[in-house]
Design a protein around this motif. Sequence first.
Motif, mmCIF file in Angstrom:
data_model
loop_
_atom_site.group_PDB
_atom_site.id
_atom_site.type_symbol
_atom_site.label_atom_id
_atom_site.label_comp_id
_atom_site.label_asym_id
_atom_site.label_seq_id
_atom_site.Cartn_x
_atom_site.Cartn_y
_atom_site.Cartn_z
ATOM 1 N N PHE A 231 8.243 1.902 5.771
ATOM 2 C CA PHE A 231 7.543 0.751 5.190
ATOM 3 C C PHE A 231 8.229 -0.562 5.555
ATOM 4 O O PHE A 231 7.587 -1.587 5.664
ATOM 5 N N ALA A 232 9.534 -0.524 5.750
ATOM 6 C CA ALA A 232 10.265 -1.740 6.123
ATOM 7 C C ALA A 232 9.879 -2.188 7.530
ATOM 8 O O ALA A 232 9.897 -3.380 7.843
ATOM 9 N N LYS A 233 9.507 -1.244 8.386
ATOM 10 C CA LYS A 233 9.135 -1.566 9.771
ATOM 11 C C LYS A 233 7.692 -2.083 9.892
ATOM 12 O O LYS A 233 7.335 -2.688 10.895
ATOM 13 N N LEU A 234 6.880 -1.830 8.873
ATOM 14 C CA LEU A 234 5.478 -2.271 8.917
ATOM 15 C C LEU A 234 5.387 -3.785 8.756
ATOM 16 O O LEU A 234 6.244 -4.401 8.110
ATOM 17 N N PRO A 235 4.340 -4.387 9.328
ATOM 18 C CA PRO A 235 4.157 -5.831 9.115
ATOM 19 C C PRO A 235 3.870 -6.105 7.640
ATOM 20 O O PRO A 235 3.352 -5.237 6.921
ATOM 21 N N PRO A 236 4.177 -7.317 7.167
ATOM 22 C CA PRO A 236 4.011 -7.617 5.737
ATOM 23 C C PRO A 236 2.589 -7.414 5.214
ATOM 24 O O PRO A 236 2.397 -6.968 4.081
ATOM 25 N N VAL A 237 1.582 -7.699 6.054
ATOM 26 C CA VAL A 237 0.184 -7.539 5.620
ATOM 27 C C VAL A 237 -0.083 -6.083 5.263
ATOM 28 O O VAL A 237 -0.678 -5.780 4.225
ATOM 29 N N LEU A 238 0.382 -5.188 6.107
ATOM 30 C CA LEU A 238 0.126 -3.757 5.923
ATOM 31 C C LEU A 238 0.970 -3.179 4.791
ATOM 32 O O LEU A 238 0.471 -2.385 3.979
ATOM 33 N N SER A 239 2.240 -3.553 4.722
ATOM 34 C CA SER A 239 3.102 -3.007 3.666
ATOM 35 C C SER A 239 2.615 -3.465 2.282
ATOM 36 O O SER A 239 2.597 -2.684 1.334
ATOM 37 N N LYS A 240 2.182 -4.722 2.197
ATOM 38 C CA LYS A 240 1.653 -5.231 0.924
ATOM 39 C C LYS A 240 0.374 -4.478 0.538
ATOM 40 O O LYS A 240 0.172 -4.131 -0.634
ATOM 41 N N PHE A 241 -0.479 -4.219 1.539
ATOM 42 C CA PHE A 241 -1.723 -3.495 1.274
ATOM 43 C C PHE A 241 -1.425 -2.097 0.754
ATOM 44 O O PHE A 241 -2.010 -1.650 -0.239
ATOM 45 N N PHE A 242 -0.500 -1.372 1.408
ATOM 46 C CA PHE A 242 -0.189 0.003 0.991
ATOM 47 C C PHE A 242 0.545 0.043 -0.346
ATOM 48 O O PHE A 242 0.514 1.056 -1.035
ATOM 49 N N GLN A 243 1.200 -1.051 -0.750
ATOM 50 C CA GLN A 243 1.821 -1.095 -2.075
ATOM 51 C C GLN A 243 0.732 -1.201 -3.147
ATOM 52 O O GLN A 243 0.815 -0.540 -4.183
ATOM 53 N N GLN A 244 -0.277 -2.018 -2.877
ATOM 54 C CA GLN A 244 -1.365 -2.179 -3.843
ATOM 55 C C GLN A 244 -2.305 -0.972 -3.844
ATOM 56 O O GLN A 244 -2.754 -0.526 -4.899
ATOM 57 N N TYR A 245 -2.620 -0.487 -2.644
ATOM 58 C CA TYR A 245 -3.579 0.618 -2.486
ATOM 59 C C TYR A 245 -2.918 1.720 -1.667
ATOM 60 O O TYR A 245 -2.811 1.614 -0.450
ATOM 61 N N PRO A 246 -2.458 2.792 -2.322
ATOM 62 C CA PRO A 246 -1.771 3.866 -1.604
ATOM 63 C C PRO A 246 -2.646 4.468 -0.498
ATOM 64 O O PRO A 246 -3.883 4.387 -0.554
ATOM 65 N N PRO A 247 -2.039 5.070 0.511
ATOM 66 C CA PRO A 247 -2.807 5.647 1.626
ATOM 67 C C PRO A 247 -3.818 6.693 1.159
ATOM 68 O O PRO A 247 -3.688 7.287 0.083
ATOM 69 N N THR A 248 -4.806 6.939 2.003
ATOM 70 C CA THR A 248 -5.925 7.815 1.668
ATOM 71 C C THR A 248 -5.522 9.236 1.254
ATOM 72 O O THR A 248 -6.140 9.769 0.346
ATOM 73 N N PRO A 249 -4.566 9.883 1.874
ATOM 74 C CA PRO A 249 -4.255 11.236 1.414
ATOM 75 C C PRO A 249 -3.809 11.295 -0.054
ATOM 76 O O PRO A 249 -4.038 12.287 -0.733
ATOM 77 N N LEU A 250 -3.200 10.215 -0.542
ATOM 78 C CA LEU A 250 -2.736 10.205 -1.929
ATOM 79 C C LEU A 250 -3.849 9.873 -2.916
ATOM 80 O O LEU A 250 -3.881 10.385 -4.032
ATOM 81 N N VAL A 251 -4.750 8.985 -2.530
ATOM 82 C CA VAL A 251 -5.853 8.569 -3.401
ATOM 83 C C VAL A 251 -7.153 8.717 -2.624
ATOM 84 O O VAL A 251 -7.254 8.292 -1.476
ATOM 85 N N LYS A 252 -8.163 9.313 -3.246
ATOM 86 C CA LYS A 252 -9.487 9.424 -2.621
ATOM 87 C C LYS A 252 -10.311 8.213 -3.055
ATOM 88 O O LYS A 252 -10.713 8.106 -4.216
ATOM 89 N N TYR A 253 -10.538 7.288 -2.130
ATOM 90 C CA TYR A 253 -11.309 6.092 -2.435
ATOM 91 C C TYR A 253 -12.796 6.384 -2.323
ATOM 92 O O TYR A 253 -13.222 7.228 -1.538
ATOM 93 N N ALA A 254 -13.579 5.646 -3.101
ATOM 94 C CA ALA A 254 -15.032 5.831 -3.130
ATOM 95 C C ALA A 254 -15.640 5.400 -1.799
ATOM 96 O O ALA A 254 -15.152 4.490 -1.135
ATOM 97 N N ARG A 255 -16.720 6.075 -1.412
ATOM 98 C CA ARG A 255 -17.430 5.719 -0.180
ATOM 99 C C ARG A 255 -18.625 4.814 -0.461
ATOM 100 O O ARG A 255 -19.223 4.279 0.453
ATOM 101 N N LYS A 256 -18.986 4.668 -1.749
ATOM 102 C CA LYS A 256 -20.099 3.819 -2.173
ATOM 103 C C LYS A 256 -19.578 2.817 -3.197
ATOM 104 O O LYS A 256 -18.531 3.046 -3.805
ATOM 105 N N PRO A 257 -20.313 1.740 -3.418
ATOM 106 C CA PRO A 257 -19.903 0.800 -4.460
ATOM 107 C C PRO A 257 -19.898 1.476 -5.832
ATOM 108 O O PRO A 257 -20.867 2.132 -6.213
#
Length: 160
Positions: free
Chosen positions: A12-38
Amino acid sequence: MASTKSTVAEVFAKLPPVLSKFFQQYPPTPLVKYARKPISFKAGNMNPFLMSINKATKKYREPIFSLRKQSEIYKAALEFGLESLLPTMNKKFGLEKFRTKKPMKGVVRFKGSKDERTAEARRVKREEAIAKADEIITKIRGPKYQRKVEKRKLGPKNLF
């Protein structure tokens, strides 16, 4: 267990700040199943790239990340090979964008001028008229012309 946490932190330290901040707020897909519809904006699996709906008022909210921000996040993830870990999005990127794109009308079937569009119909009509020409002229000029047409069908006389 501590060593895996430290390796994750190093990654995570090697990732750009935009991406690391995003993954802190919204964990990667394998950990959380995000909705495909509103879905409701209060739901835990709300997709930040899609619109959300307020169940009480039935009104839609804009996505948390604008299309420009989505493309920044996607391009950063693509650079590190992490695009599969992002939630699904409506925006298309790269070749996928052009595969699903509908071609322009003029490219698929060029309109052409009126003369070009009606050329085939006029050619057919002209050929039919030429084929029926002898019958029409015979009606007008009479039996004398009919004999002339019959002679022409026999072909030229062989002089030798």
